[in-house]
Design an enzyme around this catalytic site. Structure first.
Site, PDB file in Angstrom:
ATOM      1  N   ASP A  48     -28.612   4.175 -16.306  1.00 15.16           N
ATOM      2  CA  ASP A  48     -27.212   4.122 -16.717  1.00 15.16           C
ATOM      3  C   ASP A  48     -26.866   2.637 -16.796  1.00 15.16           C
ATOM      4  O   ASP A  48     -26.780   1.953 -15.776  1.00 15.16           O
ATOM      5  CB  ASP A  48     -26.339   4.831 -15.683  1.00 15.16           C
ATOM      6  CG  ASP A  48     -24.872   4.861 -16.070  1.00 15.16           C
ATOM      7  OD1 ASP A  48     -24.473   4.103 -16.985  1.00 15.16           O
ATOM      8  OD2 ASP A  48     -24.119   5.637 -15.449  1.00 15.16           O
ATOM      9  N   HIS A  49     -26.700   2.124 -18.002  1.00 13.82           N
ATOM     10  CA  HIS A  49     -26.498   0.686 -18.181  1.00 13.82           C
ATOM     11  C   HIS A  49     -25.145   0.203 -17.684  1.00 13.82           C
ATOM     12  O   HIS A  49     -24.892  -0.999 -17.659  1.00 13.82           O
ATOM     13  CB  HIS A  49     -26.717   0.293 -19.649  1.00 13.82           C
ATOM     14  CG  HIS A  49     -28.167   0.290 -20.018  1.00 13.82           C
ATOM     15  ND1 HIS A  49     -28.952  -0.825 -19.889  1.00 13.82           N
ATOM     16  CD2 HIS A  49     -28.986   1.271 -20.460  1.00 13.82           C
ATOM     17  CE1 HIS A  49     -30.194  -0.537 -20.252  1.00 13.82           C
ATOM     18  NE2 HIS A  49     -30.233   0.731 -20.609  1.00 13.82           N
ATOM     19  N   ARG A  50     -24.299   1.101 -17.253  1.00 17.08           N
ATOM     20  CA  ARG A  50     -23.062   0.671 -16.599  1.00 17.08           C
ATOM     21  C   ARG A  50     -23.347   0.230 -15.169  1.00 17.08           C
ATOM     22  O   ARG A  50     -22.566  -0.493 -14.571  1.00 17.08           O
ATOM     23  CB  ARG A  50     -22.033   1.805 -16.594  1.00 17.08           C
ATOM     24  CG  ARG A  50     -21.574   2.216 -17.986  1.00 17.08           C
ATOM     25  CD  ARG A  50     -20.709   3.442 -17.931  1.00 17.08           C
ATOM     26  NE  ARG A  50     -21.524   4.578 -17.470  1.00 17.08           N
ATOM     27  CZ  ARG A  50     -21.058   5.809 -17.308  1.00 17.08           C
ATOM     28  NH1 ARG A  50     -19.793   6.069 -17.546  1.00 17.08           N
ATOM     29  NH2 ARG A  50     -21.852   6.775 -16.904  1.00 17.08           N
ATOM     30  N   VAL A  51     -24.502   0.683 -14.626  1.00 15.91           N
ATOM     31  CA  VAL A  51     -24.855   0.396 -13.231  1.00 15.91           C
ATOM     32  C   VAL A  51     -26.083  -0.501 -13.137  1.00 15.91           C
ATOM     33  O   VAL A  51     -26.122  -1.439 -12.346  1.00 15.91           O
ATOM     34  CB  VAL A  51     -25.112   1.724 -12.467  1.00 15.91           C
ATOM     35  CG1 VAL A  51     -25.469   1.450 -11.025  1.00 15.91           C
ATOM     36  CG2 VAL A  51     -23.914   2.650 -12.573  1.00 15.91           C
TER      37      VAL A  51
END
Length: 76
Positions: A48-51
């Site tokens: 998850d590229h938000r994390v």
């Protein structure tokens, strides 16, 4: 366990990343200009590229690869 060569795992919240490991199979590869049979497997990671930044995920996969190729590193 099911003999699957390769797959991509799906992240479920609240996971940040998930590692997918395929079956180990004998595959012909080139080593030192010779064709030899080696035990190979496919490993993929979904992030998850938000994390997790993609570069951080790639560094983690490099560490996994190095450790699998040299298990004695676990003792150091």
């Amino acid at each position: 366990m099911f003999g699957i060569d390769e797959f991509t795992a799906i992240i479920n919240p609240p996971e940040a990343a998930i590692l997918a490991v395929g079956a180990i199979k004998p595959i012909p590869v080139v080593r030192n200009d010779e064709i030899v049979v080696r035990q190979m497997m496919h490993v993929t990671m979904s992030c998850d590229h938000r994390v997790v930044d993609g570069a951080t995920g790639a560094k983690f996969l490099q560490t996994v690869k190095r450790t699998l190729e040299n298990p004695l590193l676990l003792l150091v």
